[in-house]
Design a protein around this motif. Structure first.
Motif, PDB file in Angstrom:
ATOM      1  N   LYS A  13      54.409  38.992  44.199  1.00 29.02           N
ATOM      2  CA  LYS A  13      53.956  40.378  43.972  1.00 29.02           C
ATOM      3  C   LYS A  13      53.333  40.532  42.586  1.00 29.02           C
ATOM      4  CE  LYS A  13      58.177  41.959  44.409  1.00 29.02           C
ATOM      5  NZ  LYS A  13      58.988  40.729  44.595  1.00 29.02           N
ATOM      6  N   GLY A  14      54.069  40.068  41.587  1.00 29.02           N
ATOM      7  CA  GLY A  14      53.600  40.204  40.205  1.00 29.02           C
ATOM      8  C   GLY A  14      52.398  39.328  39.896  1.00 29.02           C
ATOM      9  N   THR A  15      52.229  38.249  40.656  1.00 31.64           N
ATOM     10  CA  THR A  15      51.074  37.369  40.468  1.00 31.64           C
ATOM     11  C   THR A  15      49.819  38.022  41.039  1.00 31.64           C
ATOM     12  OG1 THR A  15      52.511  35.439  40.600  1.00 31.64           O
ATOM     13  CG2 THR A  15      50.152  35.066  41.005  1.00 31.64           C
ATOM     14  N   LEU A  83      52.188  49.844  43.783  1.00 34.08           N
ATOM     15  CA  LEU A  83      53.584  49.804  43.357  1.00 34.08           C
ATOM     16  C   LEU A  83      54.148  48.424  43.648  1.00 34.08           C
ATOM     17  CD1 LEU A  83      54.897  53.254  44.680  1.00 34.08           C
ATOM     18  CD2 LEU A  83      54.092  52.670  42.385  1.00 34.08           C
ATOM     19  N   ASP A  84      54.693  47.789  42.614  1.00 32.41           N
ATOM     20  CA  ASP A  84      55.310  46.463  42.764  1.00 32.41           C
ATOM     21  C   ASP A  84      56.796  46.616  42.433  1.00 32.41           C
ATOM     22  OD1 ASP A  84      56.479  44.021  42.047  1.00 32.41           O
ATOM     23  OD2 ASP A  84      54.842  43.385  40.753  1.00 32.41           O
ATOM     24  N   GLY A  85      57.656  46.436  43.438  1.00 29.79           N
ATOM     25  CA  GLY A  85      59.100  46.533  43.195  1.00 29.79           C
ATOM     26  C   GLY A  85      59.679  47.912  43.445  1.00 29.79           C
ATOM     27  N   GLY A 126      61.010  27.976  37.946  1.00 30.61           N
ATOM     28  CA  GLY A 126      59.885  27.411  37.184  1.00 30.61           C
ATOM     29  C   GLY A 126      58.996  28.472  36.549  1.00 30.61           C
ATOM     30  N   ARG A 127      59.378  29.734  36.686  1.00 31.02           N
ATOM     31  CA  ARG A 127      58.514  30.813  36.199  1.00 31.02           C
ATOM     32  C   ARG A 127      58.605  30.992  34.686  1.00 31.02           C
ATOM     33  NH1 ARG A 127      58.747  36.591  38.864  1.00 31.02           N
ATOM     34  NH2 ARG A 127      60.990  36.262  38.653  1.00 31.02           N
ATOM     35  N   TRP A 128      57.441  31.227  34.055  1.00 27.98           N
ATOM     36  CA  TRP A 128      57.355  31.577  32.633  1.00 27.98           C
ATOM     37  C   TRP A 128      56.496  32.835  32.540  1.00 27.98           C
ATOM     38  CZ3 TRP A 128      59.794  29.107  28.593  1.00 27.98           C
ATOM     39  CH2 TRP A 128      60.438  27.903  28.927  1.00 27.98           C
ATOM     40  N   GLN A 159      61.372  32.998  29.551  1.00 28.90           N
ATOM     41  CA  GLN A 159      61.888  33.002  30.919  1.00 28.90           C
ATOM     42  C   GLN A 159      62.752  34.239  31.095  1.00 28.90           C
ATOM     43  OE1 GLN A 159      63.215  28.677  31.350  1.00 28.90           O
ATOM     44  NE2 GLN A 159      62.006  29.006  33.201  1.00 28.90           N
ATOM     45  N   ARG A 160      62.803  34.751  32.329  1.00 29.02           N
ATOM     46  CA  ARG A 160      63.622  35.933  32.585  1.00 29.02           C
ATOM     47  C   ARG A 160      65.080  35.545  32.693  1.00 29.02           C
ATOM     48  NH1 ARG A 160      60.637  39.219  37.364  1.00 29.02           N
ATOM     49  NH2 ARG A 160      62.807  39.526  37.972  1.00 29.02           N
ATOM     50  N   LYS A 161      65.936  36.431  32.169  1.00 32.53           N
ATOM     51  CA  LYS A 161      67.367  36.160  32.172  1.00 32.53           C
ATOM     52  C   LYS A 161      67.909  36.044  33.598  1.00 32.53           C
ATOM     53  CE  LYS A 161      71.539  37.509  29.856  1.00 32.53           C
ATOM     54  NZ  LYS A 161      72.426  38.651  29.652  1.00 32.53           N
TER      55      LYS A 161
HETATM   56 ZN    ZN Z   1      57.601  40.587  39.758  1.00 33.66          ZN
END
Ligand code: ZN
Ligand code: AP5
Length: 214
Positions: A13-15, A83-85, A126-128, A159-161
């Protein structure tokens, strides 16, 4: 157009949303990004949201509906939005419909990012991210030019917590239990389009563009 992106954590979604935003000139509201900004600024909202987010649970409907209600008043969001999320519960979806009905509008399209759960752990771990722009990278699928550094600004990536295998489990559970019913809610209204989110990013982008122009 008034468009909602729904899909599990890591479905893309965010990509995809910044790409469609640039193209269709819509307002892009991501409740997760807004909440993370509030947490790092330690605002009263962030302090209330942090515990649930760290555990991979949803924050309360009242908090997120408040954020969206406020953000949607921006002039840039009057003609259309992505709207994302949000909405992530049927209660949130009904609130959104109410808000839009008050303005004489409604949701035009819900893009359902369909993907198998088994693919998501590798995507998430693997997300940054580049927090200030929201740009997203992946160490294997979308690596930055220099490891750990944003391509555009040269600033460090983080990186997200909540991007651990353990927290992903609760996020997926929340998705299936609380958010999947939202897809059914909009399917009844005939506005849902399915996107094959397991394909490579560019192919997902074309599918999304095709759906939006239909
Ligand atoms: Zn996202
Ligand atoms: P939020 O920030 O919305 O997180 P999420 O829903 O878990 O979704 P993600 O951001 O993890 O997934 P994404 O689909 O955006 O994936 P991305 O494109 O980055 O919410 C976080 C928390 O906030 C929630 O847990 C909750 O506590 C709270 N919250 C937020 N909204 C709320 C609400 N409405 N109500 C209550 N609580 C709320 O992609 C992931 C990775 O995969 C990236 O590294 C990317 O490069 C890579 N990738 C993307 N697409 C592809 C592809 N096609 N092929 C290969 N790799 C890909």
């Amino acid at each position: 157009k008034r468009v909602i992106l729904i899909g599990p954590p890591g479905s893309g979604k965010g990509t995809q949303s910044p790409i469609i935003k640039d193209e269709y000139c819509l307002c892009h509201l991501a409740t997760g990004d807004m909440l993370r900004a509030a947490v790092s600024a330690k605002t009263p909202l962030g302090i209330k949201a942090k515990e649930a987010m760290d555990k991979g649970e949803l924050v309360s409907d009242d908090l997120v509906v408040g954020i969206i209600d406020e953000a949607m008043k921006k002039p840039s969001c009057q003609k259309g939005f992505i709207l994302d999320g949000f909405p992530r519960t049927v209660v949130q979806a009904k609130k959104l419909d109410e808000m839009l009905a008050n303005q004489g509008t409604k949701v035009d399209m819900v893009l359902n990012f369909a993907i198998d759960d088994t693919v998501l752990e590798e995507r998430i771990t693997g997300r940054w991210i580049h927090p200030s722009s929201g740009r997203t990278y992946h160490s294997k699928f979308a690596p930055p030019k220099v490891p750990g550094v944003d391509d555009v600004t040269g600033e460090p990536l983080t990186q997200r917590k909540d991007d651990t295998a353990a927290v992903l489990k609760s996020r997926l559970e929340a998705f299936h239990r609380q958010t999947q019913p939202v897809i059914a809610y909009y399917a009844q209204k005939g506005v849902v389009k399915n996107i094959s989110a397991e394909k490579p990013p560019q192919e997902v982008t074309s599918e999304v563009q095709k759906a939006l122009s239909s």
